[in-house]
Design an enzyme around this catalytic site. Sequence first.
Site, PDB file in Angstrom:
ATOM      1  N   CYS A   1       8.114  19.308 -11.392  1.00 44.42           N
ATOM      2  CA  CYS A   1       6.809  19.938 -11.634  1.00 44.42           C
ATOM      3  C   CYS A   1       6.024  19.234 -12.746  1.00 44.42           C
ATOM      4  O   CYS A   1       5.559  18.129 -12.522  1.00 44.42           O
ATOM      5  CB  CYS A   1       6.995  21.426 -11.871  1.00 44.42           C
ATOM      6  SG  CYS A   1       5.503  22.363 -11.538  1.00 44.42           S
TER       7      CYS A   1
ATOM      8  N   ARG B   1      -3.711  27.845  -7.636  1.00 45.21           N
ATOM      9  CA  ARG B   1      -2.314  27.573  -7.986  1.00 45.21           C
ATOM     10  C   ARG B   1      -1.456  27.703  -6.731  1.00 45.21           C
ATOM     11  O   ARG B   1      -1.672  28.602  -5.914  1.00 45.21           O
ATOM     12  CB  ARG B   1      -1.783  28.578  -9.023  1.00 45.21           C
ATOM     13  CG  ARG B   1      -2.301  28.346 -10.415  1.00 45.21           C
ATOM     14  CD  ARG B   1      -1.574  29.222 -11.421  1.00 45.21           C
ATOM     15  NE  ARG B   1      -0.310  28.630 -11.851  1.00 45.21           N
ATOM     16  CZ  ARG B   1      -0.205  27.639 -12.726  1.00 45.21           C
ATOM     17  NH1 ARG B   1      -1.291  27.115 -13.274  1.00 45.21           N
ATOM     18  NH2 ARG B   1       0.968  27.167 -13.067  1.00 45.21           N
TER      19      ARG B   1
ATOM     20  N   HIS C   1      11.241  24.453  -8.331  1.00 49.66           N
ATOM     21  CA  HIS C   1      12.134  25.123  -9.289  1.00 49.66           C
ATOM     22  C   HIS C   1      13.153  25.915  -8.476  1.00 49.66           C
ATOM     23  O   HIS C   1      13.045  26.020  -7.261  1.00 49.66           O
ATOM     24  CB  HIS C   1      11.341  26.092 -10.162  1.00 49.66           C
ATOM     25  CG  HIS C   1      10.203  25.462 -10.890  1.00 49.66           C
ATOM     26  ND1 HIS C   1      10.368  24.717 -12.022  1.00 49.66           N
ATOM     27  CD2 HIS C   1       8.872  25.461 -10.632  1.00 49.66           C
ATOM     28  CE1 HIS C   1       9.178  24.298 -12.453  1.00 49.66           C
ATOM     29  NE2 HIS C   1       8.262  24.728 -11.619  1.00 49.66           N
TER      30      HIS C   1
END
Length: 228
Positions: free
Chosen positions: A84, A118, A182
């Site tokens: 990320c 996002r 993640h």
Amino acid sequence: MYPDLLSTYGDRGNLLVLRRRAELRGIEVEAIEVNADQPVPGQGDIYLIGGGEDLPQILAANRLRADGGLASAASRGAVVFAVCAGYQVIGDFFGGVEGERVAGLGILDISSGRGDRRGVGEVVADVDPALGVPRLTGFENHQGVTKLGSGARPLARVTLGVGNGDGTEGAYAGKVLGTYLHGPALARNPGLADLLLSWAVGPLQPLDPDAEEWASRLRRERLAAVDR
Ligand code: GLN
């Protein structure tokens, strides 16, 4: 690298998974955590860099650029696994808080900007068959969108989620690999952990199925949760 700045969503777990899967095979591991005020050691086999919020990410990029150690480790063939914010940082540039260009380390041929929305939620992605890694499961939470240059290949194709923003997810070139995932990514994807280990030490012996049980359960549970 820089767990004091970059280690959101338990990305430090990637280190624990790599360590465990190496030690189960009798491979000795020395883990070195390098904070942002410490020099980057030159002799690592595998460098891990995690996700982070925008401001720590910019600080980390500036310090890593000034240090130079991570870029020189990558150029001598060390394995780099970046998640990320870390993924964006190892590219040529990324979008800062107001979308301004912030210089990255230029060790992976990617560049990132800020998307309109996002990307948040579960991700499922099918890995480049050349890597021999099963489908990826993870979760994402990022504003960044990433374009790959001709020197990097997509790590995977997204079947659920946003990833790079163009239907692909992550990127790799040589022994440098980045992802938006993640989970921690290596806890959910032990095949990816073993790929990184094999890049560092060569072919690996398979693990006893008992040692894989919890990792397999986690994968099954997460993939079933988004099966549509
Ligand atoms: N700050 C970056 C973005 O929003 C990375 C976020 C993260 O690492 N989760 O794109």
